[in-house]
Design an enzyme around this catalytic site. Structure first.
Site, PDB file in Angstrom:
ATOM      1  N   GLY A  34       0.806  -1.220   0.000  1.00 58.60           N
ATOM      2  CA  GLY A  34       0.000   0.000   0.000  1.00 58.60           C
ATOM      3  C   GLY A  34       0.834   1.262   0.000  1.00 58.60           C
ATOM      4  O   GLY A  34       0.530   2.219   0.718  1.00 58.60           O
ATOM      5  N   ALA A  35       1.873   1.300  -0.826  1.00 56.01           N
ATOM      6  CA  ALA A  35       2.873   2.368  -0.739  1.00 56.01           C
ATOM      7  C   ALA A  35       2.647   3.516  -1.711  1.00 56.01           C
ATOM      8  O   ALA A  35       3.543   4.334  -1.909  1.00 56.01           O
ATOM      9  CB  ALA A  35       4.265   1.779  -0.962  1.00 56.01           C
ATOM     10  N   GLY A  38      -0.910   7.891   1.373  1.00 55.98           N
ATOM     11  CA  GLY A  38      -1.062   7.867   2.813  1.00 55.98           C
ATOM     12  C   GLY A  38       0.160   7.410   3.572  1.00 55.98           C
ATOM     13  O   GLY A  38       1.301   7.778   3.267  1.00 55.98           O
ATOM     14  N   GLY A  40       1.614   4.494   3.771  1.00 59.39           N
ATOM     15  CA  GLY A  40       2.559   3.672   3.028  1.00 59.39           C
ATOM     16  C   GLY A  40       3.500   4.493   2.181  1.00 59.39           C
ATOM     17  O   GLY A  40       4.700   4.194   2.090  1.00 59.39           O
ATOM     18  N   SER A 162      -4.753  -0.684  14.250  1.00 64.54           N
ATOM     19  CA  SER A 162      -5.402   0.581  14.577  1.00 64.54           C
ATOM     20  C   SER A 162      -5.835   0.535  16.032  1.00 64.54           C
ATOM     21  O   SER A 162      -6.073  -0.556  16.584  1.00 64.54           O
ATOM     22  CB  SER A 162      -6.626   0.787  13.684  1.00 64.54           C
ATOM     23  OG  SER A 162      -7.470   1.806  14.183  1.00 64.54           O
ATOM     24  N   TYR A 187     -14.484  -3.243   9.851  1.00 61.39           N
ATOM     25  CA  TYR A 187     -13.139  -2.672   9.831  1.00 61.39           C
ATOM     26  C   TYR A 187     -12.438  -2.913  11.169  1.00 61.39           C
ATOM     27  O   TYR A 187     -11.278  -3.352  11.201  1.00 61.39           O
ATOM     28  CB  TYR A 187     -13.210  -1.176   9.542  1.00 61.39           C
ATOM     29  CG  TYR A 187     -11.881  -0.465   9.725  1.00 61.39           C
ATOM     30  CD1 TYR A 187     -10.864  -0.612   8.792  1.00 61.39           C
ATOM     31  CD2 TYR A 187     -11.651   0.328  10.842  1.00 61.39           C
ATOM     32  CE1 TYR A 187      -9.638   0.025   8.963  1.00 61.39           C
ATOM     33  CE2 TYR A 187     -10.430   0.972  11.018  1.00 61.39           C
ATOM     34  CZ  TYR A 187      -9.433   0.818  10.086  1.00 61.39           C
ATOM     35  OH  TYR A 187      -8.223   1.443  10.268  1.00 61.39           O
TER      36      TYR A 187
END
Length: 318
Positions: A34-35, A38, A40, A162, A187
């Site tokens: 996920g880079a 955000g 990442g 999280s 989530y």
């Protein structure tokens, strides 16, 4: 698997830990999922800026190439490459792991990618999409990259969870969320799965040689693209609150950067912001929820994850 009471994790000299305190990472290979945006993206940028070789494990390869090109332009000599992977596609995960596995070694895997607040849907594996992308995809990728990690003298896996994991509940008998689905609950459950996985991996790696050091990190309340994913009134509220109250992605990425690069971290450490409620601030050692530490839940999640992914993975159990 806990660190006890909250303890400031900054280096000597006062003040909170920031990326400019990171040691030179030359000679180390990092995989960051996920880079392209955000947390990442910030993580990949800082690792590249400090000399690390960074493999951007991303779903959109074209976008990944744009990010890689930008980072190489900003930091001449930076080693940044793209490895395409869709964490919702088992075949894509296997292809990516095979290609990455051709590397001499992987020193650190940062399981950062995630989705949030999506409408209910179920994958071909039979799992609700939050759980599939946030946990199962990373479980499979980590398992398949184990040989490459073992080739590192000090392998480490950072799993990003999280503070919402504290509110999560895992029903391993209904991973499809066939009843009473809400995006926020799903989530939160997926983030609990991340935390349980990180703790269980640390537990199973105690007697391995070399052990893979499993570390958990969370960004607090950070204004990332996830804040724009909600729909309806909830989505509007999330976007407004993100702009008004959330910290920047640069601050939110600090815990996972610390978790990825700080020498001597104990397996099972949980790194998050040091501000009130762990919502903002500089990296500190914290404590995961009681549910995340439950060895029976850890065992059950591990077994269910193997069943759903079709990957038999047996790190040494304590």
């Amino acid at each position: 698997m806990t660190t006890g009471s909250r303890t400031n994790a900054s280096k000597p000299g006062g003040g909170g830990w920031t990326a400019d305190r990171m040691a030179d990472q030359k000679g180390r290979t990092f995989v960051v999922t996920g880079a392209t945006s955000g947390l990442g993206l910030v993580t990949a940028r800082e690792l590249a800026a400090h000399g690390g070789r960074v493999l951007l494990a991303v779903r959109d390869a074209a976008r990944g190439e744009q990010v890689a090109s930008s980072l190489r332009g900003a930091y001449p000599g930076a080693e940044v490459e793209v490895r395409q992977v869709d964490l919702l596609d088992p075949k894509s995960i296997r292809r990516a792991a095979q290609r990455i596995g051709e590397e001499e070694s992987v020193d650190v895997l940062v399981n950062n990618a995630g989705i949030s607040m999506v409408e209910h849907s179920v994958t071909a594996q039979g799992a609700e999409r939050h759980l599939a992308a946030n946990h199962l995809g990373h479980f499979a990728l980590t398992a398949l990259l184990e040989p490459a990690l073992r080739r590192s003298p000090a392998p480490r896996v950072v799993t990003v969870t999280s503070y919402m994991h504290e509110k999560g509940e895992l029903d391993l008998d209904d991973v499809a969320w066939s009843q009473k689905y809400t995006p926020l609950a799903a989530y939160s459950a997926s983030k609990l799965a991340n935390a349980v996985f990180g703790v269980e991996l640390a537990r199973r790696e105690r007697s391995s040689s070399p052990p893979i050091t499993s570390v958990l990190a969370h960004p607090g309340y950070s204004n990332t693209p996830m804040q724009s994913k909600g729909t309806g009134i909830t989505g509007v509220a999330m976007r407004i609150a993100g702009k008004l109250f959330a910290q920047t992605p640069e601050m939110g990425a600090l815990p996972q950067l610390y978790a990825a690069t700080e020498p001597g971290l104990t397996a099972g450490s949980y790194i998050g912001p040091d501000g009130r409620g762990g919502r903002s601030g500089y990296p500190t050692l914290g404590q995961v929820s009681a549910a995340a530490q439950d060895p029976e839940l850890g065992r059950r999640l591990w077994d269910r994850s193997q069943q759903l992914t079709g990957i038999r993975w047996h790190p040494t159990e304590a």
